[in-house]
Design an enzyme around this catalytic site. Structure first.
Site, mmCIF file in Angstrom:
data_model
loop_
_atom_site.group_PDB
_atom_site.id
_atom_site.type_symbol
_atom_site.label_atom_id
_atom_site.label_comp_id
_atom_site.label_asym_id
_atom_site.label_seq_id
_atom_site.Cartn_x
_atom_site.Cartn_y
_atom_site.Cartn_z
ATOM 1 C CG HIS A 54 -2.090 -1.032 1.265
ATOM 2 N ND1 HIS A 54 -3.214 -1.039 2.071
ATOM 3 C CD2 HIS A 54 -2.070 -2.134 0.251
ATOM 4 C CE1 HIS A 54 -3.806 -1.925 1.639
ATOM 5 N NE2 HIS A 54 -3.450 -2.646 0.598
ATOM 6 C CD GLU A 56 -1.452 4.024 3.817
ATOM 7 O OE1 GLU A 56 -2.727 3.929 4.289
ATOM 8 O OE2 GLU A 56 -1.356 3.251 2.628
ATOM 9 C CB ALA A 158 -16.341 13.832 -28.652
ATOM 10 C CD1 TRP A 174 -9.443 12.427 -36.417
ATOM 11 C CD2 TRP A 174 -10.564 11.196 -34.830
ATOM 12 N NE1 TRP A 174 -8.956 11.534 -36.134
ATOM 13 C CE2 TRP A 174 -9.591 10.391 -35.180
ATOM 14 C CE3 TRP A 174 -11.556 10.797 -33.777
ATOM 15 C CZ2 TRP A 174 -9.311 9.136 -34.778
ATOM 16 C CZ3 TRP A 174 -10.983 9.450 -33.324
ATOM 17 C CH2 TRP A 174 -10.168 8.683 -33.911
ATOM 18 N NE ARG A 188 -10.497 4.924 -25.173
ATOM 19 C CZ ARG A 188 -10.398 4.638 -26.459
ATOM 20 N NH1 ARG A 188 -9.391 3.995 -26.906
ATOM 21 N NH2 ARG A 188 -11.354 5.083 -27.080
ATOM 22 C CB THR A 200 -19.809 1.923 -30.980
ATOM 23 O OG1 THR A 200 -20.578 2.951 -30.529
ATOM 24 C CG2 THR A 200 -18.515 2.302 -30.946
ATOM 25 C CG LEU A 208 -13.145 0.368 -27.188
ATOM 26 C CD1 LEU A 208 -14.076 -0.433 -26.524
ATOM 27 C CD2 LEU A 208 -13.314 1.897 -27.558
ATOM 28 N N GLY A 305 -22.284 4.841 -28.296
ATOM 29 C CA GLY A 305 -23.178 5.861 -29.251
ATOM 30 C C GLY A 305 -24.305 6.276 -28.247
#
Length: 380
Positions: A54, A56, A158, A174, A188, A200, A208, A305
């Site tokens: 962790h 810490e 977008a 784009w 991502r 899509t 992706l 989409g």
């Protein structure tokens, strides 16, 4: 510099460290920690992948003997129970820390204030609250999953200034500029899973994956979140990039009993994981979120989409919105928008955001906010 300003400064440094762990720690939260002695940072750390140290413990190890009499700043309450690793509270006490500053308490039932109580009972001065909002936002996925059993759902899209995600012919590359697109890849890099619908997959054939230079990504280089294809009928083409076994990362297909057996068999031969979410024809989205939560997914980025976004909004399943807006207008009554579905009948029923933040990427603008959920017992 006052103590208040000093606490804020060092906690912000701890938050910057925590960001490096986002997307890499699920089901655990991403935590950052710094050890400060005589006004200087002597140890830094962030959460390692599950089973690793962790934040810490990493910071204390770097500080070594300088941790004696020092202050520890940590973005989330230290754990006080045995999990895959020993309690961080014991390591903090053993290192000789005398003061601990915590941004927010941990909602996980096995912690939930017990870590702070243990440190105080052991004689440490503990303070809570610096940069609390930022720390809560950073681990919104973990907080949501602990509270609901489901990941935090972020609707990302977008659109043009006139509210379109593509032209009437379907052309969409784009909408935004290069800086905004890089920001998407940064998103991502920091989430656990990303979802798109069959439409899509068919229209855009995305990968992706996360395409970022190493210096901009989190710990260990670019992270590829689990890809979730939501396809109740089994209509996505088997030639899609997402079904390529050599693509980095993992793909999960959420489908239903309406999917064609031969399509499912072809996916199985490629080693693609499948989950049946209902009898069909549409994927049972609440069931899918339950399954993802059980798999330890803290944050799900929905990049689908308008139809997929509409389904999530209609079901009341969206927790946050990240909308990129480009200073472009395409017009056209048939040009698709970012959210379809049934929608609402009146503006009083409209989905509203709170804690809205606006950032600029080149000529594009990103608007982000948390979805206002109806109060318990409230309709609509």
């Amino acid at each position: 510099m006052t103590r208040e300003h000093e606490d804020g400064q060092f906690m912000r440094e701890a938050l910057d460290l925590a960001v490096r762990a986002l997307g890499r720690t699920a089901p655990n939260p991403a935590v950052g920690a710094v050890v400060v002695r005589d006004g200087h940072v002597v140890g830094r750390g962030w959460t390692r992948p599950p089973g690793g140290a962790h934040a810490e413990v990493v910071a204390l190890a770097e500080a070594g003997a300088d941790a004696v009499g020092a202050t520890l700043y940590v973005t989330l309450e230290p754990c006080s129970h045995h999990g895959r690793t020993p309690p961080c509270t014991e390591a903090i006490i053993a290192a000789g820390i005398t003061r601990c500053v915590v941004a927010v308490t941990d909602p996980f039932p096995l912690v939930a204030g017990s870590g702070i109580s243990f440190l105080r009972q052991s004689g440490l001065a503990v303070e809570i609250g610096p940069e609390a909002r930022e720390a809560t936002d950073l681990n919104a996925g973990f907080f949501t999953r602990v509270r609901t059993g489901r990941p935090c759902v972020v609707a990302k899209y977008a659109m043009t200034l006139d509210g379109r995600i593509a032209t009437r012919t379907g052309h969409s590359r784009w909408v935004t500029g290069e800086e905004a697109r890089q920001a998407v890849h940064l998103m991502r890099d920091r989430v656990d899973a990303i979802a798109v619908g069959a439409g899509t997959v068919t229209a855009d054939d995305p990968t992706l994956t996360t395409r970022l230079p190493v210096q901009l990504s989190g710990d260990g280089g670019p992270h590829h979140p689990r890809r979730v294809v939501i396809d109740g009928h089994g209509s996505s083409p088997l030639t899609a990039h997402l079904f390529n076994p050599e693509l980095p990362g993992q793909t999960l297909v959420a489908t239903t009993g309406a999917a064609r057996p031969e399509w499912l068999a072809a996916l199985a031969r490629r080693g693609i994981a499948r989950e049946r979410c209902g009898d069909g024809p549409c994927v049972d989205l609440p069931l899918l979120l339950d399954l993802l939560g059980a798999r330890g997914v803290n944050t799900l980025l929905v990049e689908g989409g308008g139809r997929l976004h509409g389904a999530f909004f209609d079901a009341g399943l969206v927790d946050r919105v990240s909308a990129f807006i480009a200073p472009v207008l395409v017009g056209g009554a048939e040009s698709p928008g970012p959210v379809s579905g049934h929608g609402v009948a009146t503006l009083a029923e409209a989905v509203r955001l709170k804690d809205v933040r606006v950032r600029r990427y080149g000529e594009d603008v990103l608007v982000e906010g948390e979805v206002v959920k109806p109060a318990a017992g409230e309709v609509g």
